[in-house]
Design an enzyme around this catalytic site. Sequence first.
Site, short mmCIF file in Angstrom:
data_model
loop_
_atom_site.label_atom_id
_atom_site.label_comp_id
_atom_site.label_asym_id
_atom_site.label_seq_id
_atom_site.Cartn_x
_atom_site.Cartn_y
_atom_site.Cartn_z
N ASP A 286 -18.11 31.02 26.28
CA ASP A 286 -17.78 29.75 26.93
C ASP A 286 -16.94 29.99 28.19
O ASP A 286 -17.18 29.40 29.24
CB ASP A 286 -17.02 28.84 25.97
CG ASP A 286 -16.47 27.62 26.68
OD1 ASP A 286 -17.30 26.78 27.10
OD2 ASP A 286 -15.25 27.50 26.85
N LYS B 155 -25.63 35.05 25.07
CA LYS B 155 -24.44 35.32 24.26
C LYS B 155 -24.37 36.77 23.78
O LYS B 155 -23.29 37.37 23.75
CB LYS B 155 -24.45 34.37 23.06
CG LYS B 155 -23.19 34.39 22.24
CD LYS B 155 -23.26 33.39 21.10
CE LYS B 155 -24.41 33.73 20.19
NZ LYS B 155 -24.51 33.03 18.96
N THR C 2 -14.26 19.90 27.67
CA THR C 2 -13.90 19.33 26.38
C THR C 2 -13.49 20.41 25.40
O THR C 2 -14.20 21.39 25.21
CB THR C 2 -15.15 18.63 25.79
OG1 THR C 2 -15.78 17.90 26.81
CG2 THR C 2 -14.76 17.71 24.67
N LYS D 68 -19.83 42.71 25.72
CA LYS D 68 -18.81 43.06 26.71
C LYS D 68 -17.43 42.57 26.26
O LYS D 68 -16.48 42.61 27.05
CB LYS D 68 -19.15 42.44 28.07
CG LYS D 68 -20.41 43.03 28.70
CD LYS D 68 -20.13 44.42 29.23
CE LYS D 68 -21.39 45.07 29.75
NZ LYS D 68 -21.23 46.52 29.95
N HIS E 194 -21.65 7.02 23.80
CA HIS E 194 -20.67 8.09 23.58
C HIS E 194 -19.42 7.61 22.84
O HIS E 194 -18.65 8.42 22.33
CB HIS E 194 -20.28 8.68 24.94
CG HIS E 194 -19.68 10.04 24.88
ND1 HIS E 194 -19.17 10.60 23.72
CD2 HIS E 194 -19.51 10.99 25.84
CE1 HIS E 194 -18.72 11.82 23.98
NE2 HIS E 194 -18.91 12.08 25.26
N LEU F 189 -16.40 39.57 25.81
CA LEU F 189 -15.97 38.40 26.58
C LEU F 189 -16.33 37.14 25.80
O LEU F 189 -17.31 37.14 25.05
CB LEU F 189 -16.66 38.38 27.94
CG LEU F 189 -16.34 39.56 28.88
CD1 LEU F 189 -17.25 39.53 30.10
CD2 LEU F 189 -14.88 39.56 29.30
#
Length: 602
Positions: free
Chosen positions: A407, A396, A431, A402, A317, A404
């Site tokens: 995430d 999604k 993150t 809606k 990472h 919204l």
Amino acid sequence: MEKQVLESSEERTFQYQDSLPSLPVPPLDESLSKYLDAVKPFLNQEEYQRTEDIELHQKLLERAKMRRNWLEDWWLNVAYLDLRISTQIHCNIGGPGPFIEHCWPPKEGTQIERACVNIWHTLKFWDLLRAEKVAIERSGNAVLDMNQFRMLFCTCKIPGITRDSIGSYFKTETEGECPSHLIVLCRGRVFAFDAIHEGNMVTPPEIFRQLKYVQKRCHSEPDGPGLAALTSNERTKWAELREYLIGLDPKNLTHLEKIQRSLFVVCLDDSSPHATPEDYTEVTRLGLTGDPTVRWGDKSYNSIFFSNGTCSAFCDHSPFDAMALITMLSHAEKKIIENEGKWKGSDKVRDIPWPEELVFTVDQKIINEIGLAKELYYKKVSDLQLVNYAFTSFGKAWIRMKKLHPDTFVQLALQLAYYKCHGRPGCCYETAMTRRFYHGRTETIRPCTMEAVEWCKSMLDPSDGVYQRLQLMHKAFAKHNKMRKECENGKGFDRHLLGLLLIAQEQGLPVPELYVDNAFTASGGGGNFVLSTSLTGYTRFSGSALPMVEHGYGFFYAIRDDRIIASCSSWKSCPETDAEVLCRTVFQCFRDMLQLTVAAHL
């Protein structure tokens, strides 16, 4: 942020690197008031006195004047290179290939034929990147920093006694020669072959021939020593063993450097993980914590192929965050789908040199150390509980309908689920990406806000009505969306606080009160977040990492039009955490939130 790789001709991949804005240092009072707001859910009473640290802030501003990214080398060291634990286990990231959903359902005997097609498309991406033809990514109109893409290839972490370093040998065509060989790990042995022959890229049939050669030899001869397992050691130990190996025979250094400089590592793994589009658990678990003799833990990209034709990515990472990897993998996937998982070009195989085996000189001490490393590794990873499931009721498309944010939807469901399972708020790290700044990487969003907690309490209070709950939910959504925007625009507070701490440590000044305060740790500061989370985007690729703390969870998710794929991990040795239960509860919370918005319209 939805994007695709275009092989654009007009812009060059790294064209705007020099004109990206520098990473800003936010105003001190703003950062402190945001921090105070963030710790509120974890305070018993107002037990916090504000401390102004004007002097440290001034020093940070001076540092920022001198460099385009004041955080970059600090972050690399503190978050990654200074760690002494086994980074392969605790920090590496990985995720399953989604090919089982279309071209490549699990099937024994397909390992090599699929691997050679997949590798070829990855090599084509390397080629595009060298020619700077990978499309520049944007968020809205803002150009994003593309530097992390350089680290996908020819990059490796090198262990040091007190601090590791990163060796990156990638070069674009204009910069010069770039290494072009691949490493193949199989049954404890290490092989290398070049991906370019007489100026031309090897084709899938040629890669097939090379991998078949390695496989045939490994399956008919004794296993190798499994030197790669040493990369799973804690860092100082691995650094010492690496020095010892080099002392045994200078040829060992040549081999190690060959691995470090390679494009990426191809891992031929004998396991056959079960995988379905709804349940990626086993392939994710084996990708992250499978046989340590067939992954090089320090390499920025290990491409793992299992014997039933499933596959996984496994990465160090430190040099990049997941989005760069996902862009590359999605690009390859798109090409694989376009060609129905097959190679449609010529079957001609040139007379290219056979793979060369890198035979390390080892002695009894190294052989014993490899055995010990494997034993420790399996002991640790057997404690891991990990699930990777698809929630298929909606995705999604419905959430957007809606009005919204997808995430935020998942993050709030996670807050509610944690509250349901544990009866208290869960300090959470999400993150945010700061790539609109030069060499920007990440900032922390802290999703456990007062607004989220008020909403969770309301959802669990039978006397609260739909309207009350909905109002509180919208407040929690608004707060989270505002924080995300601030973080992406360099107005978060976690990296700023880290900067103040590091400047104090670097200059031998007293560490501000704030860092020793109980609220600092309770709210997740100093790497104490109970929930370590990240959205891996809106593609078919999902990823995973392990929990930050012993009593914590890792929770990573990909949001697609019709589903949400979630990977949740915890440690079995902690009696109060259960990854399976948390994940199932999150899925239930998705449904509860759906009910809430539907009920509101009745």
